[in-house]
Design a protein around this motif. Structure first.
Motif, PDB file in Angstrom:
ATOM      1  N   TYR A  97       0.824  -1.208   0.000  1.00  0.00           N
ATOM      2  CA  TYR A  97       0.000   0.000   0.000  1.00  0.00           C
ATOM      3  C   TYR A  97       0.858   1.257   0.000  1.00  0.00           C
ATOM      4  O   TYR A  97       0.543   2.250  -0.669  1.00  0.00           O
ATOM      5  CB  TYR A  97      -0.923   0.005   1.225  1.00  0.00           C
ATOM      6  N   ASN A 164      -9.333   0.951 -12.119  1.00  0.00           N
ATOM      7  CA  ASN A 164      -8.505   0.044 -11.315  1.00  0.00           C
ATOM      8  C   ASN A 164      -7.052   0.018 -11.786  1.00  0.00           C
ATOM      9  O   ASN A 164      -6.391  -1.023 -11.756  1.00  0.00           O
ATOM     10  CB  ASN A 164      -9.083  -1.378 -11.331  1.00  0.00           C
ATOM     11  N   THR A 242     -11.348   4.704  -3.348  1.00  0.00           N
ATOM     12  CA  THR A 242     -12.343   3.698  -2.974  1.00  0.00           C
ATOM     13  C   THR A 242     -13.292   3.400  -4.123  1.00  0.00           C
ATOM     14  O   THR A 242     -13.693   2.245  -4.341  1.00  0.00           O
ATOM     15  CB  THR A 242     -13.129   4.170  -1.739  1.00  0.00           C
ATOM     16  N   ASN A 245     -10.619   2.573  -7.617  1.00  0.00           N
ATOM     17  CA  ASN A 245      -9.502   1.643  -7.523  1.00  0.00           C
ATOM     18  C   ASN A 245      -9.870   0.523  -6.553  1.00  0.00           C
ATOM     19  O   ASN A 245      -9.549   0.582  -5.363  1.00  0.00           O
ATOM     20  CB  ASN A 245      -8.243   2.384  -7.053  1.00  0.00           C
ATOM     21  N   THR A 246     -10.536  -0.478  -7.062  1.00  0.00           N
ATOM     22  CA  THR A 246     -10.986  -1.591  -6.221  1.00  0.00           C
ATOM     23  C   THR A 246     -10.113  -2.831  -6.346  1.00  0.00           C
ATOM     24  O   THR A 246     -10.422  -3.852  -5.735  1.00  0.00           O
ATOM     25  CB  THR A 246     -12.434  -1.960  -6.589  1.00  0.00           C
ATOM     26  N   LYS A 251      -4.305  -1.044  -4.152  1.00  0.00           N
ATOM     27  CA  LYS A 251      -4.898  -0.133  -3.177  1.00  0.00           C
ATOM     28  C   LYS A 251      -3.830   0.750  -2.545  1.00  0.00           C
ATOM     29  O   LYS A 251      -2.661   0.382  -2.462  1.00  0.00           O
ATOM     30  CB  LYS A 251      -5.632  -0.922  -2.092  1.00  0.00           C
ATOM     31  N   GLN A 255      -6.928   3.109   1.874  1.00  0.00           N
ATOM     32  CA  GLN A 255      -7.732   1.890   1.717  1.00  0.00           C
ATOM     33  C   GLN A 255      -7.154   0.740   2.536  1.00  0.00           C
ATOM     34  O   GLN A 255      -7.899  -0.066   3.092  1.00  0.00           O
ATOM     35  CB  GLN A 255      -7.774   1.489   0.235  1.00  0.00           C
ATOM     36  N   GLU A 259      -9.034  -1.488   5.366  1.00  0.00           N
ATOM     37  CA  GLU A 259      -9.105  -2.946   5.212  1.00  0.00           C
ATOM     38  C   GLU A 259      -8.480  -3.660   6.398  1.00  0.00           C
ATOM     39  O   GLU A 259      -8.968  -4.707   6.846  1.00  0.00           O
ATOM     40  CB  GLU A 259      -8.403  -3.356   3.915  1.00  0.00           C
TER      41      GLU A 259
END
Length: 305
Positions: A97, A164, A242, A245-246, A251, A255, A259
């Motif tokens: 991340y 994404n 969010t 970009n899933t 991520k 995010q 998570e």
């Protein structure tokens, strides 16, 4: 015949009556200024405590065990548990991340400063039909709620195959940050002296060379200031990634922290969560500490002209 001479005012040993009359208001003003300074300093101290205390508590908690966090939340850690940081960095994928965030924010900052400074320089230095309309169009973009653009952005990025993806998120961040950047730098470029640019043009330099080699270095304080503001906004951005970009492998930090908090379930890895929170917080603090003088210089450059 005797004459009585009266010494002129200011030559005798006594002070004029005007000075005595004004002595009391001066003391009253100084006392009022002292009270105001004490009050303002007190408010600043309280505000500093309210800001610093949660940060210090989060750093202390990141080095505690989960049991110590609930049994003695305000005490210092008995020992520094660096395994919390290593667990958050590796097992919670904070390293991935962090890397994604650095790539997205770094690319968007470069693009925002490049395009924003070019647009601001043209709007500040050249008069042409539609100049003010374009300028106010950028200002209008600052007041446009980003929530209203989420659905159109989703379909636009999906149609051009950028949903994404990190580079698609970079383009969205650039578009999101351009209005404020152009607004800030336009006012800054107007404060710079025009004689230097005119001298460069007389010497045969083109407009492009004059901008990149003369005007852009002179605008360094303003560039650093707007870069810090954009860095803070883009580093802490959560809504845009969010929605756009899933992909779990792409991520960003905001995010990842959410998570990490949600995926704990009943495990309760609070020490790892606080370690990840401090990891996301440190770059922002470091950037402000390093460039705080440049930020102040950029904000006050127009007033000191």
């Amino acid at each position: 015949m005797k004459t009585t001479d009266t010494p002129p005012a200011g030559l005798s040993g006594e002070r004029p009556a005007v000075v005595k009359a004004n002595a009391t208001p001066v003391k009253e003003k100084s006392s009022e200024g002292g009270v105001l300074n004490v009050f303002s300093h007190g408010v600043l101290v309280i505000w500093a405590i309210m800001v610093v205390l949660p940060l210090v508590w989060a750093v202390m908690t990141s080095f505690k065990t989960d049991k110590a966090i609930f049994t003695s939340p305000w005490s210092l850690p008995d020992s520094l548990h660096f395994e919390n940081w290593s667990r958050a960095w590796s097992q919670a994928h904070m390293s991935d991340y962090f890397l994604n965030t650095v790539l997205v924010v770094g690319g968007s900052l470069v693009g925002t400063l490049l395009f924003g400074s070019m647009a601001a320089y043209v709007l500040a230095r050249f008069d042409f039909p539609g100049n003010r309309f374009i300028y106010f169009l950028f200002i209008g973009g600052m007041s446009f709620p980003i929530m209203l653009a989420l659905v159109p952005l989703f379909f636009v990025l999906n149609n051009i195959a950028l949903l994404n993806t990190l580079h698609g998120l970079i383009l969205v961040y650039i578009a999101y940050s351009l209005p404020f950047t152009v607004f800030f730098l336009t006012a800054f470029f107007r404060t710079l002296p025009t004689s230097v640019a005119e001298a460069a043009l007389i010497d045969g330099a083109s407009h492009t060379r004059t901008f990149f080699q003369v005007m852009l270095p002179m605008a360094k304080p303003g560039l650093i200031s707007v870069a810090i503001f954009n860095f803070l906004g883009q580093w802490n951005q959560y809504m845009l990634p969010t929605v756009l970009n899933t992909d779990p492998d792409k991520k960003v930090l905001s995010q990842g922290l959410v998570e990490l908090a949600v995926s704990q379930g009943y495990k309760g890895d609070w020490s790892g969560l606080f370690a990840g929170l401090v990891m996301a917080m440190l770059p922002v603090l470091a950037a402000y500490i390093v460039f705080q003088r440049q930020v102040v210089a950029g904000l006050t450059a127009g007033a000191l002209k």
